[in-house]
Write a protein that holds these residues in place. Structure first.
Motif, PDB file in Angstrom:
ATOM      1  N   ARG A  10       0.783  -1.243   0.000  1.00  0.00           N
ATOM      2  CA  ARG A  10       0.000   0.000   0.000  1.00  0.00           C
ATOM      3  C   ARG A  10       0.810   1.287   0.000  1.00  0.00           C
ATOM      4  O   ARG A  10       0.436   2.265  -0.621  1.00  0.00           O
ATOM      5  N   MET A  11       1.925   1.312   0.742  1.00  0.00           N
ATOM      6  CA  MET A  11       2.675   2.555   0.900  1.00  0.00           C
ATOM      7  C   MET A  11       4.159   2.273   0.680  1.00  0.00           C
ATOM      8  O   MET A  11       4.722   1.371   1.303  1.00  0.00           O
ATOM      9  N   TYR A  12       4.754   3.064  -0.222  1.00  0.00           N
ATOM     10  CA  TYR A  12       6.156   2.901  -0.591  1.00  0.00           C
ATOM     11  C   TYR A  12       6.836   4.266  -0.557  1.00  0.00           C
ATOM     12  O   TYR A  12       6.181   5.289  -0.755  1.00  0.00           O
ATOM     13  N   ILE A  13       8.151   4.258  -0.352  1.00  0.00           N
ATOM     14  CA  ILE A  13       8.933   5.497  -0.391  1.00  0.00           C
ATOM     15  C   ILE A  13      10.207   5.264  -1.189  1.00  0.00           C
ATOM     16  O   ILE A  13      10.661   4.125  -1.332  1.00  0.00           O
ATOM     17  N   SER A  14      10.764   6.363  -1.692  1.00  0.00           N
ATOM     18  CA  SER A  14      12.036   6.259  -2.419  1.00  0.00           C
ATOM     19  C   SER A  14      12.623   7.637  -2.629  1.00  0.00           C
ATOM     20  O   SER A  14      11.971   8.658  -2.419  1.00  0.00           O
ATOM     21  N   GLY A  15      13.860   7.639  -3.093  1.00  0.00           N
ATOM     22  CA  GLY A  15      14.496   8.857  -3.570  1.00  0.00           C
ATOM     23  C   GLY A  15      14.185   8.996  -5.048  1.00  0.00           C
ATOM     24  O   GLY A  15      13.150   8.526  -5.529  1.00  0.00           O
ATOM     25  N   SER A  16      15.092   9.624  -5.778  1.00  0.00           N
ATOM     26  CA  SER A  16      14.898   9.796  -7.226  1.00  0.00           C
ATOM     27  C   SER A  16      14.642   8.455  -7.900  1.00  0.00           C
ATOM     28  O   SER A  16      15.200   7.434  -7.508  1.00  0.00           O
ATOM     29  N   LEU A  17      13.817   8.492  -8.914  1.00  0.00           N
ATOM     30  CA  LEU A  17      13.406   7.256  -9.585  1.00  0.00           C
ATOM     31  C   LEU A  17      14.224   7.018 -10.849  1.00  0.00           C
ATOM     32  O   LEU A  17      14.392   7.917 -11.667  1.00  0.00           O
ATOM     33  N   ASN A  18      14.701   5.795 -10.993  1.00  0.00           N
ATOM     34  CA  ASN A  18      15.379   5.383 -12.216  1.00  0.00           C
ATOM     35  C   ASN A  18      14.385   4.587 -13.068  1.00  0.00           C
ATOM     36  O   ASN A  18      13.201   4.463 -12.705  1.00  0.00           O
ATOM     37  N   ASP A  19      14.828   4.055 -14.193  1.00  0.00           N
ATOM     38  CA  ASP A  19      13.921   3.314 -15.077  1.00  0.00           C
ATOM     39  C   ASP A  19      13.260   2.140 -14.361  1.00  0.00           C
ATOM     40  O   ASP A  19      12.079   1.862 -14.565  1.00  0.00           O
ATOM     41  N   GLU A  20      14.018   1.460 -13.510  1.00  0.00           N
ATOM     42  CA  GLU A  20      13.440   0.335 -12.759  1.00  0.00           C
ATOM     43  C   GLU A  20      12.328   0.813 -11.826  1.00  0.00           C
ATOM     44  O   GLU A  20      11.289   0.174 -11.700  1.00  0.00           O
ATOM     45  N   GLN A  82      -5.725   3.157  -2.405  1.00  0.00           N
ATOM     46  CA  GLN A  82      -4.729   3.466  -3.421  1.00  0.00           C
ATOM     47  C   GLN A  82      -3.364   2.937  -2.979  1.00  0.00           C
ATOM     48  O   GLN A  82      -3.073   2.896  -1.784  1.00  0.00           O
ATOM     49  N   ARG A  83      -2.554   2.551  -3.929  1.00  0.00           N
ATOM     50  CA  ARG A  83      -1.166   2.148  -3.660  1.00  0.00           C
ATOM     51  C   ARG A  83      -0.297   3.360  -3.953  1.00  0.00           C
ATOM     52  O   ARG A  83      -0.246   3.841  -5.086  1.00  0.00           O
ATOM     53  N   ILE A  84       0.373   3.859  -2.925  1.00  0.00           N
ATOM     54  CA  ILE A  84       1.018   5.169  -2.958  1.00  0.00           C
ATOM     55  C   ILE A  84       2.532   5.036  -2.858  1.00  0.00           C
ATOM     56  O   ILE A  84       3.045   4.274  -2.039  1.00  0.00           O
ATOM     57  N   LEU A  85       3.232   5.837  -3.671  1.00  0.00           N
ATOM     58  CA  LEU A  85       4.672   5.995  -3.544  1.00  0.00           C
ATOM     59  C   LEU A  85       4.968   7.465  -3.321  1.00  0.00           C
ATOM     60  O   LEU A  85       4.507   8.321  -4.084  1.00  0.00           O
ATOM     61  N   ILE A  86       5.708   7.768  -2.250  1.00  0.00           N
ATOM     62  CA  ILE A  86       6.139   9.132  -1.953  1.00  0.00           C
ATOM     63  C   ILE A  86       7.647   9.176  -2.194  1.00  0.00           C
ATOM     64  O   ILE A  86       8.370   8.293  -1.724  1.00  0.00           O
ATOM     65  N   HIS A  87       8.112  10.201  -2.920  1.00  0.00           N
ATOM     66  CA  HIS A  87       9.549  10.278  -3.158  1.00  0.00           C
ATOM     67  C   HIS A  87      10.055  11.703  -3.188  1.00  0.00           C
ATOM     68  O   HIS A  87       9.311  12.647  -3.408  1.00  0.00           O
ATOM     69  N   ASP A  88      11.341  11.831  -2.890  1.00  0.00           N
ATOM     70  CA  ASP A  88      12.057  13.085  -3.089  1.00  0.00           C
ATOM     71  C   ASP A  88      13.393  12.741  -3.751  1.00  0.00           C
ATOM     72  O   ASP A  88      13.510  11.656  -4.330  1.00  0.00           O
ATOM     73  N   ARG A  89      14.362  13.592  -3.656  1.00  0.00           N
ATOM     74  CA  ARG A  89      15.611  13.337  -4.392  1.00  0.00           C
ATOM     75  C   ARG A  89      16.473  12.259  -3.739  1.00  0.00           C
ATOM     76  O   ARG A  89      16.923  11.332  -4.396  1.00  0.00           O
ATOM     77  N   PHE A  90      16.711  12.396  -2.426  1.00  0.00           N
ATOM     78  CA  PHE A  90      17.588  11.448  -1.744  1.00  0.00           C
ATOM     79  C   PHE A  90      16.841  10.473  -0.841  1.00  0.00           C
ATOM     80  O   PHE A  90      17.408   9.483  -0.400  1.00  0.00           O
ATOM     81  N   GLY A  91      15.593  10.759  -0.519  1.00  0.00           N
ATOM     82  CA  GLY A  91      14.806   9.859   0.323  1.00  0.00           C
ATOM     83  C   GLY A  91      15.229   9.880   1.776  1.00  0.00           C
ATOM     84  O   GLY A  91      15.185   8.847   2.440  1.00  0.00           O
ATOM     85  N   ILE A  92      15.583  11.053   2.280  1.00  0.00           N
ATOM     86  CA  ILE A  92      16.069  11.125   3.662  1.00  0.00           C
ATOM     87  C   ILE A  92      15.363  12.221   4.463  1.00  0.00           C
ATOM     88  O   ILE A  92      14.774  11.947   5.499  1.00  0.00           O
ATOM     89  N   GLN A  93      15.427  13.465   4.003  1.00  0.00           N
ATOM     90  CA  GLN A  93      14.973  14.595   4.809  1.00  0.00           C
ATOM     91  C   GLN A  93      13.510  14.957   4.586  1.00  0.00           C
ATOM     92  O   GLN A  93      12.681  14.785   5.481  1.00  0.00           O
TER      93      GLN A  93
END
Length: 145
Positions: A10-20, A82-93
């Protein structure tokens, strides 16, 4: 960048996204919430994905009112399955702020409890001091003191 599952399915997080990462979104995600200062430019098309852009910086802290509306949107989308992904550039702050605030709201946790829970999934989460102050303000809002 690695995608971390925060709430199974349901809930995912990440930094910048690549093709994968974009392929993962295409296959598994309904809502992408981008906290970067640049809008998303997906490398693959996904007709079933809604994109939200909330450009945050580490230097300018949003208001409590903005935070309440932002987290209520995420909470509402989550409650609509909904299945949600929240992301920013580095995934830290900035991401650390957003996912901690969501955990506070969803799991009814105080700031430090929510941050501890978030770090069980992603150990390097580290909201900046100004965002930690905002999370404390959000805690007072949630718990009425």
């Amino acid at each position: 960048m690695r995608i971390t599952e925060m709430i199974p399915g349901r809930m995912y997080i990440s930094g910048s996204l690549n093709d994968e990462g974009w392929r993962f979104i295409q296959q598994h995600i309904n809502v992408v919430i981008n906290l970067r200062t640049n809008p998303d430019v997906p490398s693959v098309e996904s007709q079933h994905t809604t994109y939200y852009w909330f450009p945050l910086t580490i230097w300018v802290t949003p208001s409590l009112e903005w935070t309440i509306q932002f987290i209520e949107l995420i909470h509402d989308l989550f409650n609509k399955r909904q299945r949600i992904l929240i992301h920013d550039r580095f995934g830290i702050q900035r991401l650390g702020f957003a996912i901690t605030a969501f955990f506070m709201r969803y799991f009814h946790l105080r700031r430090d409890e929510a941050l501890k829970m978030v770090r069980q999934y992603k150990q390097d989460i580290e909201p900046t001091p100004n965002y930690m102050d905002l999370l404390l303000e959000y805690e007072r809002y949630l718990f009425g003191h």
